[in-house]
Design a protein around this motif. Structure first.
Motif, PDB file in Angstrom:
ATOM      1  N   LEU A  16     -27.331   9.027   2.909  1.00  0.00           N
ATOM      2  CA  LEU A  16     -28.314  10.102   2.947  1.00  0.00           C
ATOM      3  C   LEU A  16     -28.583  10.526   4.389  1.00  0.00           C
ATOM      4  N   ASP A  17     -28.717   9.561   5.291  1.00  0.00           N
ATOM      5  CA  ASP A  17     -28.964   9.908   6.693  1.00  0.00           C
ATOM      6  C   ASP A  17     -27.843  10.777   7.265  1.00  0.00           C
ATOM      7  N   ALA A  18     -26.594  10.444   6.944  1.00  0.00           N
ATOM      8  CA  ALA A  18     -25.467  11.236   7.439  1.00  0.00           C
ATOM      9  C   ALA A  18     -25.509  12.649   6.867  1.00  0.00           C
ATOM     10  N   ILE A  19     -25.843  12.769   5.618  1.00  0.00           N
ATOM     11  CA  ILE A  19     -25.912  14.084   4.975  1.00  0.00           C
ATOM     12  C   ILE A  19     -27.025  14.925   5.595  1.00  0.00           C
ATOM     13  N   LEU A  20     -28.166  14.297   5.850  1.00  0.00           N
ATOM     14  CA  LEU A  20     -29.301  15.037   6.388  1.00  0.00           C
ATOM     15  C   LEU A  20     -29.044  15.575   7.796  1.00  0.00           C
ATOM     16  N   ARG A  21     -28.075  15.022   8.500  1.00  0.00           N
ATOM     17  CA  ARG A  21     -27.750  15.485   9.850  1.00  0.00           C
ATOM     18  C   ARG A  21     -26.682  16.581   9.875  1.00  0.00           C
ATOM     19  N   LEU A  22     -26.106  16.914   8.729  1.00  0.00           N
ATOM     20  CA  LEU A  22     -25.019  17.892   8.690  1.00  0.00           C
ATOM     21  C   LEU A  22     -25.480  19.297   9.085  1.00  0.00           C
ATOM     22  N   THR A  23     -24.587  19.991   9.778  1.00  0.00           N
ATOM     23  CA  THR A  23     -24.784  21.395  10.128  1.00  0.00           C
ATOM     24  C   THR A  23     -23.661  22.201   9.489  1.00  0.00           C
ATOM     25  N   ILE A  24     -23.785  23.510   9.558  1.00  0.00           N
ATOM     26  CA  ILE A  24     -22.695  24.359   9.042  1.00  0.00           C
ATOM     27  C   ILE A  24     -21.404  24.089   9.807  1.00  0.00           C
ATOM     28  N   GLN A  25     -21.519  23.839  11.099  1.00  0.00           N
ATOM     29  CA  GLN A  25     -20.324  23.528  11.899  1.00  0.00           C
ATOM     30  C   GLN A  25     -19.678  22.229  11.423  1.00  0.00           C
ATOM     31  N   ASP A  26     -20.508  21.240  11.079  1.00  0.00           N
ATOM     32  CA  ASP A  26     -19.982  19.987  10.544  1.00  0.00           C
ATOM     33  C   ASP A  26     -19.254  20.220   9.230  1.00  0.00           C
ATOM     34  N   LEU A  27     -19.847  21.039   8.377  1.00  0.00           N
ATOM     35  CA  LEU A  27     -19.214  21.323   7.083  1.00  0.00           C
ATOM     36  C   LEU A  27     -17.845  21.971   7.277  1.00  0.00           C
ATOM     37  N   ALA A  28     -17.752  22.904   8.207  1.00  0.00           N
ATOM     38  CA  ALA A  28     -16.468  23.552   8.488  1.00  0.00           C
ATOM     39  C   ALA A  28     -15.457  22.526   9.000  1.00  0.00           C
ATOM     40  N   ALA A  29     -15.894  21.631   9.882  1.00  0.00           N
ATOM     41  CA  ALA A  29     -15.005  20.610  10.425  1.00  0.00           C
ATOM     42  C   ALA A  29     -14.532  19.640   9.345  1.00  0.00           C
ATOM     43  N   ILE A  30     -15.388  19.368   8.384  1.00  0.00           N
ATOM     44  CA  ILE A  30     -15.044  18.478   7.270  1.00  0.00           C
ATOM     45  C   ILE A  30     -14.021  19.147   6.353  1.00  0.00           C
ATOM     46  N   GLY A  31     -14.078  20.474   6.264  1.00  0.00           N
ATOM     47  CA  GLY A  31     -13.142  21.187   5.401  1.00  0.00           C
ATOM     48  C   GLY A  31     -13.799  22.109   4.390  1.00  0.00           C
ATOM     49  N   VAL A  32     -15.112  22.297   4.497  1.00  0.00           N
ATOM     50  CA  VAL A  32     -15.820  23.237   3.625  1.00  0.00           C
ATOM     51  C   VAL A  32     -15.801  24.580   4.349  1.00  0.00           C
ATOM     52  N   HIS A  33     -14.839  25.430   3.991  1.00  0.00           N
ATOM     53  CA  HIS A  33     -14.622  26.668   4.735  1.00  0.00           C
ATOM     54  C   HIS A  33     -15.270  27.899   4.108  1.00  0.00           C
ATOM     55  N   LEU A  34     -15.590  27.844   2.825  1.00  0.00           N
ATOM     56  CA  LEU A  34     -16.205  28.993   2.176  1.00  0.00           C
ATOM     57  C   LEU A  34     -17.671  29.092   2.580  1.00  0.00           C
ATOM     58  N   MET A  35     -18.052  30.197   3.194  1.00  0.00           N
ATOM     59  CA  MET A  35     -19.407  30.370   3.712  1.00  0.00           C
ATOM     60  C   MET A  35     -20.462  30.209   2.620  1.00  0.00           C
ATOM     61  N   GLY A  36     -20.206  30.722   1.443  1.00  0.00           N
ATOM     62  CA  GLY A  36     -21.151  30.583   0.346  1.00  0.00           C
ATOM     63  C   GLY A  36     -21.380  29.125  -0.027  1.00  0.00           C
ATOM     64  N   HIS A  37     -20.325  28.332  -0.008  1.00  0.00           N
ATOM     65  CA  HIS A  37     -20.449  26.913  -0.315  1.00  0.00           C
ATOM     66  C   HIS A  37     -21.194  26.194   0.803  1.00  0.00           C
ATOM     67  N   GLN A  38     -20.905  26.570   2.045  1.00  0.00           N
ATOM     68  CA  GLN A  38     -21.624  25.972   3.179  1.00  0.00           C
ATOM     69  C   GLN A  38     -23.126  26.234   3.042  1.00  0.00           C
ATOM     70  N   ARG A  39     -23.475  27.462   2.733  1.00  0.00           N
ATOM     71  CA  ARG A  39     -24.893  27.825   2.592  1.00  0.00           C
ATOM     72  C   ARG A  39     -25.562  27.063   1.450  1.00  0.00           C
ATOM     73  N   LYS A  40     -24.847  26.946   0.338  1.00  0.00           N
ATOM     74  CA  LYS A  40     -25.406  26.237  -0.811  1.00  0.00           C
ATOM     75  C   LYS A  40     -25.654  24.764  -0.465  1.00  0.00           C
TER      76      LYS A  40
END
Length: 70
Positions: A16-40
């Motif tokens: 949970l702590d790792a998830i709570l620190r995520l940013t949109i940039q982190d999501l993109a680096a992880i592989g979540v590239h769809l902006m709508g999914h990042q926002r959700k």
């Protein structure tokens, strides 16, 4: 959004702590590239932060794949 579970695990985002620190940039680096999914995902993270800020105990909040779907 369950298709991202493996990406999160591979990136070491498993608590949970790792998830709570995520940013949109982190999501993109992880592989979540769809902006709508990042926002959700970010909106869901913000909702969790809000609940925790309202006094929920982090230790009693359990995060597993059966409770939160990414």
């Amino acid at each position: 959004m369950g298709r991202y579970s493996e990406l999160f695990r591979n990136a070491g985002v498993t608590t949970l702590d790792a998830i709570l620190r995520l940013t949109i940039q982190d999501l993109a680096a992880i592989g979540v590239h769809l902006m709508g999914h990042q926002r959700k995902i970010i909106n869901s993270i913000q909702a969790i932060r809000t609940h925790l800020a309202q006094g929920l105990d982090r230790k009693s909040t359990r995060l597993n794949s059966s409770h939160i779907t990414i």
